[in-house]
Scaffold this motif. Structure first.
Motif, PDB file in Angstrom:
ATOM      1  N   TYR A 213       0.820  -1.191   0.000  1.00  0.00           N
ATOM      2  CA  TYR A 213       0.000   0.000   0.000  1.00  0.00           C
ATOM      3  C   TYR A 213       0.862   1.252   0.000  1.00  0.00           C
ATOM      4  N   VAL A 214       0.714   1.952  -1.025  1.00  0.00           N
ATOM      5  CA  VAL A 214       1.393   3.242  -1.052  1.00  0.00           C
ATOM      6  C   VAL A 214       0.366   4.271  -0.631  1.00  0.00           C
TER       7      VAL A 214
ATOM      8  N   PRO B 149      -1.061   7.619  -0.216  1.00  0.00           N
ATOM      9  CA  PRO B 149      -0.973   9.035  -0.586  1.00  0.00           C
ATOM     10  C   PRO B 149      -1.458   9.896   0.571  1.00  0.00           C
ATOM     11  N   THR B 150      -0.799  11.008   0.733  1.00  0.00           N
ATOM     12  CA  THR B 150      -1.329  11.973   1.697  1.00  0.00           C
ATOM     13  C   THR B 150      -2.196  12.947   0.925  1.00  0.00           C
ATOM     14  N   SER B 151      -3.339  13.166   1.439  1.00  0.00           N
ATOM     15  CA  SER B 151      -4.210  14.047   0.673  1.00  0.00           C
ATOM     16  C   SER B 151      -3.723  15.483   0.831  1.00  0.00           C
TER      17      SER B 151
ATOM     18  N   LEU C 172     -11.278  11.267   2.789  1.00  0.00           N
ATOM     19  CA  LEU C 172     -10.214  10.616   2.041  1.00  0.00           C
ATOM     20  C   LEU C 172      -9.018  10.302   2.919  1.00  0.00           C
TER      21      LEU C 172
ATOM     22  N   LEU D 288      -7.721   6.721   4.246  1.00  0.00           N
ATOM     23  CA  LEU D 288      -6.459   6.146   3.838  1.00  0.00           C
ATOM     24  C   LEU D 288      -5.574   5.835   5.030  1.00  0.00           C
TER      25      LEU D 288
ATOM     26  N   PHE E 171     -14.107   2.003   1.230  1.00  0.00           N
ATOM     27  CA  PHE E 171     -13.652   2.904   0.176  1.00  0.00           C
ATOM     28  C   PHE E 171     -14.831   3.396  -0.638  1.00  0.00           C
TER      29      PHE E 171
END
Lengths: 519, 388
Positions: free
Chosen positions: B212-213, B215-217, B274, B278, B355
């Motif tokens: 799992y990469v 992402p930072t929102s 989001l 995540l 999700f």
């Protein structure tokens, strides 16, 4: 404040009514003062100011606050104006430097046999100019475009040449459409010529875009990156706005330098505009000296209008600067936002790739795409923020400096006048001393000097009157322009924001079914 | 399947997760009914409603601190019996540092701000602080609720203690040695993972190992904040100008004010839907990875046991012992594998539906805000143009 805009009822000679006519008041006060101070034309100081007031009508007060509302007033005033006022010519002539046209002031200083008749046309006169300007403004048929920046030459001697295209139907030009190539120093040269001719008599000359040694060096060296293209684009837009403002000014438009700039294909190179040249350094020294002088002149302000306006502009300047800083930081934030959004889009794409649930994977990839598009949007919005809003604000901050400069010029003119008066006084004292000393030749010389200085005093006073008058007009024009300008730009800016939001809606609406499709 | 496992608890609608054990018809409902933020710690009031006979009363509350939650989580981790289960990730430590710093900086006074600006920024920061607070409460709650919902984990003795024991559990925060030890253990574990992955013949199938990469929102509260000074300068400009221009500037100031609020909401919604999603699933995936690691570890043990058995058979020494050991490992591995498979499939379902829900909600919120902004802008434009 509504009363300010209504024309005083005709024939109503009450002084109180004219409290609100700041402009009218000014003239009449100066009339009275010149009456008292010039002994050569002994007039009964009781020249009824009211009488003269009585002859003023509509156009006079309307000139003060040129809000949009007043355009109607102007229109109505047409019928009272004498269209063939002979004094119109000097103002609108094509002379390189409008000689300080002794319109109103001469009327004041010469033996006032018929003050009424001479005075009145002058006032109508001014309003006629206004109307002319109005007419010009409404059907101002001149379009200037600065385009196609291209690099000419190589190395440190390279420069950017811009194409200046003019489309017009005005008859003062030879053709209807023409274009020339100009470089940045040409623009600066034009501005410096206009400034020397017009600033000291009170015209607000639009300032040219600023020099930027760093920016230009990058371009010269040939760095083809986004910051140098941005720089060129910023400059091109600034030059266009500069020309547009300059030609909007009716006096400047008819200036042969301006016309030559727009029309002739070859222009003598303006060398004295280089920052590090001798002339440049001289300019800087002069500026410093002027700043010091400004602090030492303590002007006896007889006219509250000027003081008020100065204060107003001072406040406006501060506010605009603050606003400009805020908008610039907004631009920064938006750019940051766009960078972050792009990074997010990439990560979301990777996430989508590694996801094995097909529907979710697809949705995530879609999300990544949406975010990418949004990033683009943010970038474009940042550009709009900048080019529309921030640049407008910085233009106006510079313009306000020009306006303040013009007020300073008025102070200087006043100072000159006062100095001349002081000198005259001295000469008179010297003469009266000589009267008793019985030296006929010296006496004659003294009398000659007195006459000379009397002339200078008169001239000084005329200059002061003229510059005051011009400034009032210019300030009125400036205010109107400003309102129009800001409104237009703000509307454009808001429309760009609307665009962005509409796009955002489109993107998200396209994504929604994808999200719902995740099983 | 328990609905609670499919939902990521919303802050706004504190959905109670009811966990019904179909086999014993027992109710165990846990929630955090209150939370108090003291200087540098948060006290959570954990409220339990239950019909399990195990407990003395049907309804009771205790006060717990963050360290106690961590303690509970660690006891689960260390328990061999739960090796085949994804342990719900521990809630993150409540961190108000950033928010507090900002409030402090604001309080120290920035002379360049007008009173209204100051009040607005203070409001923003306070709202931020409140949001962080709410979030940390939610995180702790979800942790407990997942435990209560899981058929195996809910029966843990420590869990009961945690819920019921009304005195301080006197769980001291890890001292330096323990922290260091934990860190070291972690490093060993990661090295171990890599080793196992490369040497073991069993390919950890891609179905269960996700990289799992996360992402930072994008943080966009700044744009919203950026609007504050603009709207305040505009309104001060408006008060100065003559009345027509005045009206325009005031309108503009109002517009920017409202836009700012909308932008702020966009940012916080994005954050909520989001990035929280995540972040949570990152931790959950980490827990799943841990499960896989445990499985791989037990497989390695099994293989080792096989080797030892072979060697013992060759040498004909201690064969019985080796056989016993090998059997043990085998059983352990199979049990683990079986439960792991189930857990991981549950996890996937949970994840996908979470999700889905959040993406849909995010999109709908973005649309709502964009439309609201659009309306604001359009109205302002109309009234500006009308001024002509």
């Amino acid at each position: 404040m509504a009363t300010e805009r209504e024309p005083p009822p005709l024939g109503d000679a009450e002084q109180t009514d004219f409290r609100e006519l700041e402009d009218g008041e000014d003239l009449f006060i100066s009339t009275a003062s010149t009456l008292e101070s010039s002994p050569t034309s002994p007039e009964p100081a009781s020249l009824p100011a009211e009488d003269i007031c009585a002859n003023s009508n509509g156009p006079q007060p309307a000139e003060i606050s040129l809000d949009d509302d007043l355009e109607d007033l102007f229109a109505e005033a047409t019928e009272e104006v004498s269209l063939d006022s002979p004094e119109r010519e000097p103002i609108l002539s094509d002379e390189p430097s409008p000689a300080i046209t002794p319109v109103t002031p001469t009327a004041l200083v010469t033996p006032r046999v018929e003050p009424k008749t001479i005075f009145v046309p002058a006032m109508f006169e001014r309003s006629k100019e206004e109307l002319e300007e109005e007419a010009n403004g409404d059907s101002f048929d001149m379009e200037i475009v600065v385009s196609d920046p291209e690099k000419v030459g190589d190395g440190m001697n390279a420069y950017m040449a811009y194409k200046v295209t003019t489309k017009t139907s005005l008859t003062i030009f030879n053709e209807n459409e023409f274009s020339v190539k100009r470089r940045f120093s040409d623009f600066l040269g034009l501005h410096s010529k206009l400034a020397t001719k017009y600033m000291h008599i009170g015209y607000i000359v639009p300032p040219a875009p600023e020099k930027s040694i760093v920016g230009m060096t990058k371009v010269k060296v040939g760095k083809e990156d986004s910051s140098s293209t941005e720089f060129v684009e910023k400059r091109r837009a600034a030059l266009e706005r500069y020309l547009e403002r300059t030609v909007k000014h009716p006096t400047l438009l008819h200036n042969p330098d301006v016309m030559q700039f727009l029309e002739s294909s070859e222009l003598p190179r303006a060398v004295s505009t280089q920052a590090l040249s001798g002339a440049g350094i001289l300019r800087m020294v002069n500026k410093a000296a002027e700043a010091v002088n400004k602090m030492t002149i303590k002007m006896n302000e007889s006219d509250a209008w000027f003081e008020e306006k100065q204060q107003q502009f001072e406040n406006l300047d501060q506010q605009l600067r603050k606003l400009h800083t805020s908008v610039e930081s907004l631009v920064c934030h938006r750019k940051e936002l766009s960078v972050n959004t792009a990074a997010f889009a990439k990560s979301a794409a990777m996430l989508g790739n590694s996801e094995d649930h097909t529907a979710l994977s697809r949705a995530l990839s879609q999300l990544a795409e949406v975010e990418e598009k949004i990033d683009q949007l943010h970038q474009e919005q940042a550009y709009a923020d900048f080019y529309l809003f921030a640049e407008l604000l910085s233009d106006y901050v510079r313009l306000l400096t020009a306006v303040k400069g013009v007020f300073d010029q008025r102070m200087k003119t006043w100072q000159k006048w006062q100095d001349a008066q002081a000198m005259l006084q001295k000469k008179r004292e010297a003469e009266s001393k000589l009267q008793f000393a019985n030296k006929p030749d010296k006496l004659q010389q003294a009398k000659d000097e007195i006459r000379e200085w009397e002339g200078k005093v008169q001239q000084g006073e005329r200059d002061f009157e003229q510059i005051s008058k011009t400034i009032r007009k210019e300030v009125g024009r400036f205010e109107k322009e400003r309102v129009r300008d800001f409104k237009a730009v703000i509307i454009k800016y808001l429309e760009s924001l609307v665009q962005t939001q509409q796009q955002l809606i489109k993107y998200w609406e396209a994504f929604l079914p994808e999200a719902k499709a995740i099983a | 399947m328990d609905e609670s496992q499919a939902l990521f608890v919303d802050e706004d609608s504190k959905s109670r997760s009811v966990s019904v054990d179909l086999y014993h018809d027992s109710l165990l409902q846990v929630e955090i009914s209150d939370a108090v933020s003291e200087r540098d710690k948060v006290k959570f009031t954990v409220h339990t409603k239950t019909s399990l006979p195990r407990f003395k009363r049907a309804e009771f509350s205790v006060v717990r601190q963050h360290e106690e939650f961590i303690w509970l989580h660690d006891t689960y981790l260390e328990n061999e019996d739960y090796a085949g289960i994804i342990i719900p990730p521990a809630p993150p430590k409540p961190d108000f540092e950033a928010s507090r710093e900002k409030l402090q900086k604001l309080g120290e006074g920035d002379g360049s701000m007008t009173r209204e600006e100051f009040a607005k920024m203070k409001q923003e920061l306070e709202a931020e602080y409140l949001a962080i607070f709410k979030k940390t409460v939610a995180m702790h709650e979800v942790f407990l609720q997942r435990l209560a919902a899981h058929p195996v984990l809910r029966r843990d003795h420590n869990f009961y203690v945690f819920l019921e024991y009304d005195q301080d559990l006197s769980v001291r925060g890890k001292n330096k040695k323990e922290i260091f030890g934990g860190f070291f253990k972690n490093m060993v574990k990661t090295a171990d993972e890599a080793l196992i992955a490369s040497t073991s013949g069993l390919k950890v199938t891609s179905r269960f190992s996700f990289l799992y990469v996360f992402p930072t929102s994008p943080p966009s509260p700044d744009v919203a904040e950026g609007y504050i000074p603009i709207s305040s300068v505009l309104s001060s400009l408006g008060t100065q100008e003559s009345s027509i221009v005045n009206r325009n500037f005031l309108k503009l100031a109002e517009l920017f004010e409202k836009l700012r609020k909308v932008e702020g909401r966009v940012a916080s919604d994005k954050d909520l839907k989001l990035s929280d999603l995540l972040r949570y699933y990152m931790r959950d995936s980490q827990a799943a990875k841990d499960l896989l690691y445990r499985r791989a570890r037990s497989l390695a043990d099994y293989e080792n046991a096989n080797k030892v058995l072979d060697k013992a058979r060759m040498k004909n020494k201690e064969v019985k012992q080796a056989e016993g050991h090998q059997q043990l490992c085998c059983h352990r591995f199979e049990k683990l594998s079986g439960s792991a498979k189930q857990e991981l499939m549950d996890f996937k379902v949970r994840r996908v539906s979470a999700f889905r829900k959040n993406l849909i909600e995010l999109t709908e919120l973005e649309l709502k805000h964009a439309k609201a902004s659009l309306l604001l802008l359009r109205n302002c434009l109309i009234s500006l143009k009308m001024e002509h």
